[in-house]
Design a protein around this motif. Structure first.
Motif, PDB file in Angstrom:
ATOM      1  N   VAL A  35       1.369 -12.003  -0.976  1.00  0.00           N
ATOM      2  CA  VAL A  35       1.053 -10.647  -0.553  1.00  0.00           C
ATOM      3  C   VAL A  35       0.372  -9.966  -1.721  1.00  0.00           C
ATOM      4  N   LEU A 224      -3.762  -0.347   1.818  1.00  0.00           N
ATOM      5  CA  LEU A 224      -2.830  -1.476   1.780  1.00  0.00           C
ATOM      6  C   LEU A 224      -1.682  -1.237   2.734  1.00  0.00           C
ATOM      7  N   ILE A 225      -1.170  -0.004   2.714  1.00  0.00           N
ATOM      8  CA  ILE A 225      -0.019   0.302   3.558  1.00  0.00           C
ATOM      9  C   ILE A 225      -0.379   0.196   5.032  1.00  0.00           C
ATOM     10  N   PHE A 228      -0.717  -3.467   5.879  1.00  0.00           N
ATOM     11  CA  PHE A 228       0.599  -4.070   5.921  1.00  0.00           C
ATOM     12  C   PHE A 228       1.337  -3.689   7.197  1.00  0.00           C
ATOM     13  N   GLU A 229       1.260  -2.431   7.571  1.00  0.00           N
ATOM     14  CA  GLU A 229       1.951  -1.997   8.791  1.00  0.00           C
ATOM     15  C   GLU A 229       1.396  -2.721  10.007  1.00  0.00           C
ATOM     16  N   VAL A 231      -0.006  -5.648  10.097  1.00  0.00           N
ATOM     17  CA  VAL A 231       0.409  -7.047  10.070  1.00  0.00           C
ATOM     18  C   VAL A 231       1.858  -7.188  10.538  1.00  0.00           C
ATOM     19  N   ILE A 232       2.729  -6.315  10.046  1.00  0.00           N
ATOM     20  CA  ILE A 232       4.142  -6.421  10.406  1.00  0.00           C
ATOM     21  C   ILE A 232       4.344  -6.147  11.889  1.00  0.00           C
TER      22      ILE A 232
END
Lengths: 289, 376, 233
Positions: A35, A224-225, A228-229, A231-232
């Motif tokens: 990551v 990035l956040i 990331f959100e 992807v999750i």
């Protein structure tokens, strides 16, 4: 009523941008379990690269992006080969802290090179054009192109993964690193290739980021956040899931903004947390991890 | 096939032979787990002497020195908590700034709206941060590894955005503590008379003592935890979660309590920091750079997974901050590059290197197994 | 010149020494079997040859060149293919993709093409597009062997190919070995199933606690010799 439809369309199309942010992150994690905390900053770096190339060669952003892509590929390849490959292993601290340090270096390096001023990639006609469906329902051309690009990128990545020898090597390396080596796969080169390809996706994302709104050296972590959100929410290992995840974040943000402009970003985070609590593995998780 | 059955028969006979115990003289082995090196008493005495010195320090130190020490104390305390989480529990959090901000904002709220004594407010701020850590843990513990890290960051962002909605506390631009609050801390009057100083200096001295109390308490608490059974469980979890579970460690409970404990401590520190600064804003109180990046740097450069490491780290960081921070972006680039270099080439940090090279230990927490043969 | 030799091979897992100086050789077109109890070092031996465990350069010599310190990917390219213990097919790849990935590192000409492997193990052709995880143990073993063969290796290393399989399945798999030998591949087979190993091998080495305890041709060795070598006396 038309307002709400517009809001929803906007949210969905915004999801395309977030999916572009997320696709690179998902790719890297899928193949090498890395990551990259500097992912958002690399998107910003690419945006500045496009800006610089456009200014230097006198090109419009789309053409400048074509030139920026090989540059960013080389950056990604080099970064992985020289630095990030050394951090891989069982310990989770080194890759985290090294990419965190990288994030700080990129942000401040960009500030030194370009100052902290806001920048914008000139999008010309496309930036302001909109398509009207009648009855007050309309959406921008740029968001539409962004969304379609996201779909094209995901299709291309899936093609790469499932129809090419390189893609086979990616999947094998991701499954079982030791036995992949026994097959003659040089994992260091494979990882560098993967990072290079991720940087191509990042550059495309940067194009649309830079045309859509102002950018400056510090906006990386927020991207990035969002990545990331997405992807999750989508579930690790699924690129189409990442698109859905992006759309959910985008929708939450636009709906939140419609209720109260100050709630835009918060709404996205809340949507993410709700999905995380209800479906920790995401909506479309891969069978094996 | 004949050979197969013969081999099987031989194997069985061989095992029978092995099962008969050999004859040996009767001895018993005693196993004892021992913590600590021999010079524990000496180190404890030195530690107490050091703390004593620090307590009386305001009698002869300059105001600048006192302010610098306040900074060193609270950064050290933050570093100890982060180290406990990441170096022992394997919880690499990039979101501890959430608890700094939460503690700080609660202090502001309690002192401004409830007229509460700031020291009491600091304690309650810690409790509040701990309370917020409970639902936070339930959410972020669903994630692992680097995703856990980013998850904690997201939660910190949520807290920041939520608190920015409170117009009564200044909204997005923030607010200040009125002098009625900052000058009302217990002890300021006493200090003014005894040390013969004006109010601002007295404020600093009192803040200094609070900070000293917090950091000493932190170091002592962390040391005590690591020496306890819970500390052993933490080390087991850090090394291998699966193995830890298999010997009966409740991973979730242990990690959960460590996370809440760290939040309480971090919340109190946050309250102290902003009591001293007397001015707060969401971006400052929830700053990733100030309360996470610098803290991580301190721990990594000093030596992760040790109590001594952050102490070394904070001194190095303080020196760098003092002499190099005027270089702005280049200073930050240097910090980032240093963190990378240390992680790649000296992952155990300065203290780790020193400790391995010369076998030094100031805070013994590792257990040794003593095996003695005792004749029956 | 021997095709493959190990000279005083000492292998370590970290601080733990698994092999204490193993001298073996393999000639062209030979089949050598390695037998021994659990933990004797047989798999370690194969992994050292395959490059998964690095050693001194001279401790493994292939075609006259020292390869002991080379990586697994490099060793594979030279023509030494490993059928790993436990099969270890790639779960994300279909059966056919698993076979094809075997020649990612080395595309040498030779008797083994995808078609030839399907002829050797017809069941794989039937299941070619299935996920590799849906195969039975025996079928997975066949796929793992096919995956190693497709690179037309000069040496095939087989690590416990009978492990966990029913006797009838083991027979089927071993029935394929003569055809592999005929095609010219040299084989090193690590086996717990002594009967099978002795039937198919030209020569046998026995390992005991990291050391060579016996070597010779199957017809030259007595039961007692093998017993003592296997279990120690």
């Amino acid at each position: 009523m038309a307002e709400w439809i517009n809001t929803i369309i906007q949210g969905i199309l915004l999801g395309g941008l977030y999916a572009l942010f997320a696709a690179g992150l998902s790719l890297i994690f899928g193949i090498m379990r890395l990551v990259n905390l500097a992912h958002g900053d690399l998107i910003v770096l690419a945006a500045f690269a496009i800006l610089a190339i456009a200014a230097w060669l006198g090109l419009d952003p789309f053409l400048a992006t074509l030139f920026a892509i090989p540059v960013m590929f080389a950056v990604g390849f080099g970064l992985q080969h020289v630095l990030l490959n050394r951090t891989l292993g069982r310990d989770l601290l080194p890759p985290l802290l090294v990419t965190f340090g990288l994030s700080i270096i990129i942000q401040n390096g960009l500030m030194e090179a370009f100052s902290a001023d806001s920048q914008l990639l000139r999008s010309g006609e496309i930036g302001t054009a909109s398509i009207s469906l009648g009855g007050g329902v309309a959406f921008g051309v740029l968001p539409l192109i962004t969304f379609l690009s996201a779909i094209a990128v995901i299709m291309a990545l899936n093609l790469l993964f499932y129809r090419t020898e390189l893609g086979r090597a990616f999947r094998a390396t991701s499954d079982d690193l030791e036995i992949a080596q026994v097959m003659g796969i040089d994992h260091k080169r494979i990882f560098a290739m993967a990072m290079g390809i991720a940087m191509i996706v990042v550059t495309i994302a940067a194009l649309y980021l830079g045309m859509r709104a102002n950018f400056d050296p510090t906006i990386g972590p927020a991207r990035l956040i969002y990545a990331f959100e997405a992807v999750i929410i989508g579930g690790l290992g699924s690129l189409w899931g990442t698109l859905i995840g992006g759309m959910i974040i985008g929708l939450a943000q636009t709906i939140g903004a419609a209720v109260n402009p100050e709630w835009q970003i918060l709404a996205g985070h809340v949507a993410f947390l709700i999905v995380l609590v209800l479906r920790p593995r995401g909506l479309f998780p891969r069978a094996f991890d | 096939m004949d050979l197969f059955w013969q081999v099987a028969a031989w194997q069985q006979n061989k095992d029978d032979d092995r099962c008969r115990p050999a004859s040996k003289p009767a001895t018993a082995r005693a196993y004892r787990s021992q913590i600590g090196a021999g010079h524990g008493r000496l180190l404890a005495a030195l530690g107490i002497a050091l703390v004593g010195l620090l307590i009386v320090l305001p009698t002869f130190a300059s105001r600048n020195a006192i302010q610098d020490l306040i900074f060193i104390f609270y950064m050290l305390a933050l570093a100890q908590y982060w180290n406990l989480l990441a170096g022992y529990a394997g919880l690499v959090s990039v979101g501890q700034q959430a608890f700094v901000g939460l503690g700080a904002y609660l202090l502001f709220a309690l002192t401004i709206f409830a007229d509460m004594d700031p020291i009491l407010a600091i304690l309650l701020a810690g409790a509040f941060a701990g309370l917020c850590a409970v639902p936070t843990a339930f959410v972020v513990f669903r994630l692992r590894g680097a995703y856990f890290a980013i998850g904690t960051w997201v939660v910190a962002e949520v807290y920041r955005l939520v608190l920015a909605q409170f117009k009564s506390l200044g909204g997005g631009t923030g607010t200040s503590l009125p002098p009625s609050v900052t000058n009302s801390v217990v002890g300021i009057e006493w200090v003014k008379t005894v040390f013969d100083v004006r109010t601002p200096a007295a404020r600093d001295i009192v803040t200094y003592w609070i900070a000293l109390a917090l950091v000493s308490g932190t170091v002592f608490a962390v040391y005590w935890i690591l020496r306890s059974r819970r500390g052993l469980a933490l080390a087991a979890i850090r090394d291998s979660e699966a193995a830890a579970e298999s010997v009966g460690v409740d991973n979730f409970r242990t990690k959960f309590w460590v996370y809440v404990f760290a939040a309480v401590g971090t919340g109190m520190i946050g309250a102290l920091i902003y009591l001293q600064k007397a001015r707060i804003s969401p971006d400052a109180a929830f700053s990733v750079l100030d309360w996470t990046a610098y803290v991580i740097f301190i721990v990594v450069i000093g030596g992760i997974g040790t109590i001594e490491g952050p102490i070394i780290g904070v001194i190095v960081f303080y020196l760098m901050q003092t002499y190099l921070s005027s270089y702005g972006t280049w200073y930050l680039i240097l910090l980032g590059a240093l963190a990378i270099v240390i992680m790649l080439f000296a992952p155990k940090g300065i203290w780790g290197y020193v400790s391995e090279r010369w076998g030094l230990v100031l805070f013994p927490v590792r257990r040794k197994l003593n095996v003695t043969e005792e004749a029956k | 010149m021997r095709l493959l030799e190990t000279r005083a091979l000492k292998s370590f897992y970290g601080d733990f020494q698994a092999l204490y100086g193993i001298d073996t050789f393999l000639d062209q077109s030979e089949t050598v079997a390695i037998i021994g109890a659990n933990g004797a070092g047989k798999s370690t031996y194969l992994k050292s040859i395959a490059g998964l465990i690095r050693n001194e350069p001279d401790s493994v010599v292939f075609d006259g060149s020292p390869i002991g310190a080379m990586s697994a990917a490099s060793v594979m390219k030279l023509g030494i293919a490993l059928v790993p213990e436990g099969r270890r097919l790639f779960p994300s790849l279909s059966v056919e993709e698993n076979l094809l990935i075997g020649r990612y590192g080395r595309q040498a000409s030779g008797p083994w093409s995808l078609e030839e492997i399907y002829r050797l193990f017809p069941i794989l052709r039937e299941r070619r597009n299935a996920a590799s995880t849906t195969l039975s143990g025996g079928q997975q073993q066949m796929a793992a062997i096919g995956r190693a063969l497709i690179s037309n290796p000069r040496v095939l290393l087989c690590d416990e190919i009978s492990l966990g399989l029913a006797p009838i399945v083991i027979r089927d798999i071993y029935a394929a070995l003569p055809r592999i030998k005929e095609a010219g591949t040299s084989l090193i087979i690590v086996e717990q199933d002594i009967v099978q190993a002795l039937q198919v091998a030209d020569r046998v080495y026995c390992f005991q606690e990291g050391r060579l305890s016996l070597s010779g041709r199957p017809d030259e060795l007595s039961r007692d010799q093998i017993h003592n070598a296997y279990f120690g006396s």
